[in-house]
Motif scaffolding. Structure first.
Motif, PDB file in Angstrom:
ATOM      1  N   ASP A 154       0.912  -1.206  -0.036  1.00  4.63           N
ATOM      2  CA  ASP A 154      -0.014  -0.097   0.007  1.00  4.63           C
ATOM      3  C   ASP A 154       0.980   1.380   0.017  1.00  4.63           C
ATOM      4  OD1 ASP A 154      -2.000   1.778   0.286  1.00  4.63           O
ATOM      5  OD2 ASP A 154      -2.306   1.627   2.448  1.00  4.63           O
ATOM      6  N   SER A 155       1.607   1.404  -1.258  1.00  2.24           N
ATOM      7  CA  SER A 155       2.437   2.565  -0.986  1.00  2.24           C
ATOM      8  C   SER A 155       2.728   2.949  -2.828  1.00  2.24           C
ATOM      9  CB  SER A 155       3.849   2.467  -0.439  1.00  2.24           C
ATOM     10  OG  SER A 155       4.714   1.540  -1.314  1.00  2.24           O
ATOM     11  N   ARG A 156       3.524   3.996  -2.824  1.00  2.00           N
ATOM     12  CA  ARG A 156       3.641   4.493  -4.297  1.00  2.00           C
ATOM     13  C   ARG A 156       4.503   3.221  -4.918  1.00  2.00           C
ATOM     14  NH1 ARG A 156       8.309   7.404  -5.905  1.00  2.00           N
ATOM     15  NH2 ARG A 156       8.013   8.343  -8.037  1.00  2.00           N
ATOM     16  N   ARG A 199       1.794   0.437  -5.880  1.00  2.00           N
ATOM     17  CA  ARG A 199       1.135   0.739  -6.788  1.00  2.00           C
ATOM     18  C   ARG A 199       1.795   0.838  -8.297  1.00  2.00           C
ATOM     19  NH1 ARG A 199      -0.973   4.296  -2.959  1.00  2.00           N
ATOM     20  NH2 ARG A 199       0.296   6.293  -3.772  1.00  2.00           N
ATOM     21  N   ILE A 205      -4.800  -9.018  -5.539  1.00  2.22           N
ATOM     22  CA  ILE A 205      -4.374  -7.810  -4.543  1.00  2.22           C
ATOM     23  C   ILE A 205      -5.403  -7.013  -4.411  1.00  2.22           C
ATOM     24  CG2 ILE A 205      -2.039  -7.777  -4.916  1.00  2.22           C
ATOM     25  CD1 ILE A 205      -2.538  -5.768  -7.459  1.00  2.22           C
ATOM     26  N   SER A 207      -5.688  -4.721  -1.577  1.00  2.00           N
ATOM     27  CA  SER A 207      -4.662  -3.919  -1.075  1.00  2.00           C
ATOM     28  C   SER A 207      -4.931  -2.614  -0.522  1.00  2.00           C
ATOM     29  CB  SER A 207      -3.701  -3.655  -2.159  1.00  2.00           C
ATOM     30  OG  SER A 207      -4.110  -2.674  -2.988  1.00  2.00           O
ATOM     31  N   ARG A 267      -6.956  -1.612   1.551  1.00  2.09           N
ATOM     32  CA  ARG A 267      -8.370  -1.417   2.057  1.00  2.09           C
ATOM     33  C   ARG A 267      -8.580  -0.916   3.714  1.00  2.09           C
ATOM     34  NH1 ARG A 267     -12.199  -3.392  -2.197  1.00  2.09           N
ATOM     35  NH2 ARG A 267     -11.256  -2.111  -3.754  1.00  2.09           N
ATOM     36  N   LEU A 307      -6.516   6.430   5.355  1.00  2.00           N
ATOM     37  CA  LEU A 307      -6.954   7.367   4.273  1.00  2.00           C
ATOM     38  C   LEU A 307      -8.256   6.835   3.644  1.00  2.00           C
ATOM     39  CD1 LEU A 307      -3.599   8.747   2.967  1.00  2.00           C
ATOM     40  CD2 LEU A 307      -4.916  10.000   4.136  1.00  2.00           C
ATOM     41  N   LEU A 308      -8.168   5.530   3.117  1.00  2.00           N
ATOM     42  CA  LEU A 308      -9.308   4.927   2.442  1.00  2.00           C
ATOM     43  C   LEU A 308     -10.426   4.994   3.026  1.00  2.00           C
ATOM     44  CD1 LEU A 308      -7.674   2.792  -0.123  1.00  2.00           C
ATOM     45  CD2 LEU A 308      -7.906   5.148  -0.237  1.00  2.00           C
ATOM     46  N   LEU A 361     -12.088   8.237   3.354  1.00  4.23           N
ATOM     47  CA  LEU A 361     -12.511   8.671   1.854  1.00  4.23           C
ATOM     48  C   LEU A 361     -13.811   7.856   1.876  1.00  4.23           C
ATOM     49  CD1 LEU A 361     -11.955   9.963  -0.844  1.00  4.23           C
ATOM     50  CD2 LEU A 361     -11.188   7.656  -1.458  1.00  4.23           C
ATOM     51  N   LEU A 369     -17.480   9.835   1.098  1.00  3.44           N
ATOM     52  CA  LEU A 369     -18.372   9.315  -0.127  1.00  3.44           C
ATOM     53  C   LEU A 369     -19.558   8.732   0.316  1.00  3.44           C
ATOM     54  CD1 LEU A 369     -15.869   7.403  -2.246  1.00  3.44           C
ATOM     55  CD2 LEU A 369     -16.704   9.743  -2.667  1.00  3.44           C
ATOM     56  N   ARG A 384     -21.489  12.006   1.183  1.00  8.80           N
ATOM     57  CA  ARG A 384     -21.934  12.649   0.053  1.00  8.80           C
ATOM     58  C   ARG A 384     -22.892  12.076  -0.693  1.00  8.80           C
ATOM     59  NH1 ARG A 384     -18.030  13.553  -4.883  1.00  8.80           N
ATOM     60  NH2 ARG A 384     -16.240  13.497  -3.308  1.00  8.80           N
ATOM     61  N   ASN A 385     -22.936  10.615  -0.768  1.00 12.14           N
ATOM     62  CA  ASN A 385     -24.105   9.935  -1.486  1.00 12.14           C
ATOM     63  C   ASN A 385     -25.493   9.967  -0.561  1.00 12.14           C
ATOM     64  OD1 ASN A 385     -22.599   9.680  -3.696  1.00 12.14           O
ATOM     65  ND2 ASN A 385     -21.884   7.626  -2.959  1.00 12.14           N
ATOM     66  N   ILE A 411      -1.994   6.042  -9.302  1.00  9.24           N
ATOM     67  CA  ILE A 411      -0.987   5.723 -10.026  1.00  9.24           C
ATOM     68  C   ILE A 411      -0.488   6.830 -10.969  1.00  9.24           C
ATOM     69  CG2 ILE A 411       0.240   4.041 -11.831  1.00  9.24           C
ATOM     70  CD1 ILE A 411      -1.871   1.984 -10.427  1.00  9.24           C
ATOM     71  N   HIS A 457       2.083   9.262  -9.721  1.00  5.90           N
ATOM     72  CA  HIS A 457       3.501   8.762  -9.327  1.00  5.90           C
ATOM     73  C   HIS A 457       4.705   9.728  -9.805  1.00  5.90           C
ATOM     74  CE1 HIS A 457       6.508   5.248  -9.237  1.00  5.90           C
ATOM     75  NE2 HIS A 457       7.096   6.138 -10.009  1.00  5.90           N
ATOM     76  N   SER A 499       8.267   9.204  -2.821  1.00  4.36           N
ATOM     77  CA  SER A 499       8.330   8.479  -1.719  1.00  4.36           C
ATOM     78  C   SER A 499       9.228   6.972  -2.131  1.00  4.36           C
ATOM     79  CB  SER A 499       6.962   8.149  -0.843  1.00  4.36           C
ATOM     80  OG  SER A 499       6.722   9.056  -0.077  1.00  4.36           O
ATOM     81  N   SER A 505       8.333   4.481   2.343  1.00  2.72           N
ATOM     82  CA  SER A 505       7.169   3.430   2.560  1.00  2.72           C
ATOM     83  C   SER A 505       7.274   2.727   3.613  1.00  2.72           C
ATOM     84  CB  SER A 505       6.841   2.691   1.141  1.00  2.72           C
ATOM     85  OG  SER A 505       7.017   3.767  -0.102  1.00  2.72           O
ATOM     86  N   ARG A 537       6.964   4.580   6.947  1.00  3.60           N
ATOM     87  CA  ARG A 537       6.064   5.462   7.041  1.00  3.60           C
ATOM     88  C   ARG A 537       6.138   6.778   7.745  1.00  3.60           C
ATOM     89  NH1 ARG A 537       0.700   2.082   6.689  1.00  3.60           N
ATOM     90  NH2 ARG A 537       1.039   1.485   4.615  1.00  3.60           N
ATOM     91  N   GLN A 572       6.135  10.731   4.306  1.00  2.00           N
ATOM     92  CA  GLN A 572       5.340   9.836   3.300  1.00  2.00           C
ATOM     93  C   GLN A 572       3.723   9.860   3.659  1.00  2.00           C
ATOM     94  OE1 GLN A 572       3.911   6.750   4.034  1.00  2.00           O
ATOM     95  NE2 GLN A 572       3.779   5.553   1.809  1.00  2.00           N
ATOM     96  N   GLU A 624       1.221  10.754   0.649  1.00  2.19           N
ATOM     97  CA  GLU A 624      -0.219   9.744   0.662  1.00  2.19           C
ATOM     98  C   GLU A 624      -1.490  10.487   0.496  1.00  2.19           C
ATOM     99  OE1 GLU A 624      -0.314   5.942   0.026  1.00  2.19           O
ATOM    100  OE2 GLU A 624       1.447   6.607  -0.878  1.00  2.19           O
ATOM    101  N   ILE A 682      -1.879  12.667  -2.478  1.00  2.24           N
ATOM    102  CA  ILE A 682      -2.098  11.753  -3.464  1.00  2.24           C
ATOM    103  C   ILE A 682      -3.671  11.499  -3.587  1.00  2.24           C
ATOM    104  CG2 ILE A 682      -1.792   9.525  -4.524  1.00  2.24           C
ATOM    105  CD1 ILE A 682       1.077   9.457  -3.585  1.00  2.24           C
ATOM    106  N   VAL A 683      -4.160  11.181  -2.464  1.00  4.76           N
ATOM    107  CA  VAL A 683      -5.522  10.831  -2.436  1.00  4.76           C
ATOM    108  C   VAL A 683      -6.310  12.059  -2.695  1.00  4.76           C
ATOM    109  CG1 VAL A 683      -7.632   9.929  -0.931  1.00  4.76           C
ATOM    110  CG2 VAL A 683      -5.402   8.997  -0.595  1.00  4.76           C
ATOM    111  N   LEU A 732     -14.290   4.073  -5.022  1.00  7.05           N
ATOM    112  CA  LEU A 732     -13.917   2.986  -4.376  1.00  7.05           C
ATOM    113  C   LEU A 732     -14.092   1.684  -5.346  1.00  7.05           C
ATOM    114  CD1 LEU A 732     -13.965   3.863  -0.898  1.00  7.05           C
ATOM    115  CD2 LEU A 732     -12.014   3.745  -2.258  1.00  7.05           C
TER     116      LEU A 732
END
Lengths: 350, 261
Positions: A186-188, A191, A318, A321, A323, A327-328, A331, A335, A338-339, B106, B109, B114, B119, B122, B126, B130, B133-134, B151
């Motif tokens: 779960d990082s840059r 991904r 994956i 990944s 989840r 942050l997610l 989010l 969401l 919002r919905n 992605i 990138h 980072s 990563s 953390r 980083q 992150e 990015i989101v 999602l």
């Protein structure tokens, strides 16, 4: 917390306390330790075919490099295990990068063939460079893992001849590798790997330097394999080149495919299943009067069945990944908020 | 004023086939430039040369950003993206096993840094990155109107939404020039209308657009300037009206004699 999660935690806790039970059998501890060595290998291999989508048939080469690095450093320099682990990882990563940089331009089958050749080269090197590795005679007399805390207390010097402490050392390594894998996933970095696996051209047009990221994947995977080898050397206290034959690569690859390519938990499960199966088959096959090597036929059969009935393994892909990333989750909440008014409006209209 | 992208005598040869022959034109900042021509005219080859997938056999590509002009032919696709040229594909190329959000993440990138160590540890940096990015990804998803699907799996989107996700992904790389390869292909009239609005919004966000499109009504409506290719050569350049009346263009599309009919 849901039931599935508590159940997994319970099993892990039970397994971890097992060696402390007075009636525990040495044999079971041995099998569990072996399963954990393969867990490390399966997690490490998972990076290349699982995250990046490249078939790697030579993983055992890095396992061998790690094992012999640890064995030789222990015998000649009497280094501590805790110093050797990072050194072996670095050596593995070095060879991973050296092999990867020129060959990762190849795609698909060609790359698989090169990795296969590499693992055979490692075995040939270990067999023939007698001045360094003693060749087919093997490398006996490797000291077990020690913990030297004499700087705290004169009496605190431990040498792990016993099964139990080794079990905890490898459990610690599995935990460490699992932690690193979860964070990479779960990082840059993770991904970028998924992007390469899904579509290299689209990944490049998103700004991912494909060759670089493949080499990084290969090096990290090799480093983890070397860590596994490093523990193996100090645990078995004897190494010989025929421990690192192609079959081992195949076995680890089976574990990864069985569990689900690209899924970390899948790799763990695959390792447990195949190690246990190997032990069972050893008993069953001898009682049937067959040589134990026929167990590879059983592995082959399993692969065929998996491809037929569950082509993406027990834990497909994956998709999970990150989840659980806060942050997610945040989010997701936003969401939903919002919905929600929209749904209410729709209900009111209806 | 210096053009954003100067295409100067570009040729591309595949073995015995000359896919592009000495093509020259400019892309001016803040415009929508249409690249049209019959099938096999070399439009996508031109895009691939600009995006770094192909290295032009001869000629020059000069990209100007922040007053600095750079000769960019033969650079790798990821370098082009970093410089500020993003693209979408003729046949949709999403990361279909990943979520909508991950597809756009992605694309961040090339604007983030980072590495492995950050990563795994953390670090504060980083974590901040992150989050950024989101946030940026959500901004671009909302921009194309896909925020509420963030999602979901990319493969679960409708065809038109997948096209828009590809645009969001390209925009998330923060380009100066966006190359759209047949963005309206397979869209219904309603989706096409939304696409027109989206392209205008992209322009307002300071991104110049170059597009290949077969839907002539759409092209004539939104492009101020058109470039027409046929058999790898440039046959016409100018406003929609001029191009439409150009006998060479009519001949390329409808065949010899059609211009006099």
């Amino acid at each position: 917390m849901n039931i599935g999660k508590s159940l997994i935690l319970l099993i892990v806790a039970a397994v971890l306390t097992y060696p402390l039970v007075p009636q525990s059998s040495d044999y079971i501890i041995h099998v569990m330790t072996l399963a954990m060595v393969y867990m490390i290998l399966a997690m490490g291999l998972n990076i290349v075919p699982g995250f990046c989508g490249l078939l790697d048939l030579g993983y055992v080469g890095f396992y061998g490099i790690g094992a012999y690095t640890a064995g030789l450093l222990t015998i000649h320099y009497d280094m501590s295990f805790w110093v050797i682990v990072p050194l072996a990882a670095l050596n593995g990563a070095l060879w991973g990068a050296l092999l990867g940089a020129p060959t990762l331009r190849l795609t698909g089958d060609y790359f698989a063939i090169v990795t296969f050749g590499f693992s055979e080269l490692v075995v040939l090197f270990l067999t023939n460079e007698i001045w360094l590795t003693r060749g087919p005679l093997g490398l006996p007399g490797i000291q077990p893992i020690t913990v030297n805390l004499t700087w705290l207390n004169e009496a605190w010097y431990f040498q792990f001849y016993d099964k139990t402490p080794n079990f905890y050392v490898v459990a610690l390594l599995v935990g460490l590798v699992f932690f690193i894998m979860r964070r990479m996933e779960d990082s840059r970095l993770g991904r970028a790997w998924y992007a390469i696996r899904e579509d290299p051209l689209a990944a490049a047009s998103c700004g991912v330097n494909i060759l670089n990221y493949k080499v990084i994947a290969f090096a990290i995977s090799a480093a983890i394999g070397a860590v596994g080898g490093c523990f193996y050397a100090r645990w078995s206290m004897f190494l010989s080149p025929d421990m690192f034959k192609f079959w081992e690569s195949f076995l680890v690859l089976c574990m990864v495919v069985l569990g689900g390519l690209g899924n970390i938990k899948g790799a763990l499960l695959g390792a447990v299943i195949l190690v246990c199966l190997g032990e069972v088959l050893r008993e069953v096959l001898t009682s049937l009067g067959l040589p134990p090597e026929t167990r590879f036929m059983a592995y082959g059969l399993i692969m065929v069945l998996i491809m037929r009935f569950k082509p993406s393994g027990f834990f497909p892909a994956i998709a999970s990944s990150g989840r659980s990333n806060p942050l997610l989750l945040d989010l997701q909440k936003r969401l939903a908020a919002r919905n929600a008014p929209k749904d209410e409006a729709r209900d009111a209209a209806a | 004023m210096t053009p954003l992208l100067e295409i100067d005598g570009i040729s591309k040869r595949f073995g015995g086939l000359l896919a592009l022959t000495d093509v020259s034109f400019n892309v001016i900042e803040g415009e929508i430039l249409g690249l049209i021509g019959p099938n096999g005219a070399g439009k996508t080859t031109m895009f691939n040369c600009i995006a770094g997938v192909y290295k032009p056999t001869s000629g020059n590509l000069v990209f100007t950003r922040d007053e600095k002009s750079l000769r960019i032919n033969g650079r790798k696709p990821e370098k082009m993206t970093e410089l500020g040229i993003a693209r979408t594909f003729q046949n949709i190329r999403l990361f279909s096993a990943l979520t909508v959000l991950d597809n756009v993440r992605i694309a961040r990138h090339c604007r983030t840094t980072s590495n492995f160590f950050r990563s795994v540890l953390r670090t504060r940096f980083q974590r901040a990155e992150e989050k950024e990015i989101v946030d940026a990804s959500m901004r671009w998803l909302d921009f194309v109107g896909l925020g509420h699907h963030a999602l979901a799996d990319a493969s679960s989107l409708s065809y038109g939404d997948q096209r828009r996700l590809e645009i969001a992904r390209a925009l998330a790389t923060e380009p100066k020039l966006l190359l759209l390869d047949e963005p309206a292909a397979g869209m219904n009239p309603r989706e096409t209308r939304m696409l027109v609005d989206l392209i205008h919004a992209i322009l307002d966000a300071g991104v110049s657009v170059m597009l290949i499109e077969h839907d002539m009504k759409l092209v004539m409506k939104i492009c101020k300037r058109l470039v027409v290719l046929d058999h790898g050569t440039l046959i016409a350049e100018g406003g929609p009206k001029e191009v439409r009346e150009n006998p060479q263009v009519i001949e390329a599309y409808l065949g010899r004699g059609a211009a006099h009919a």
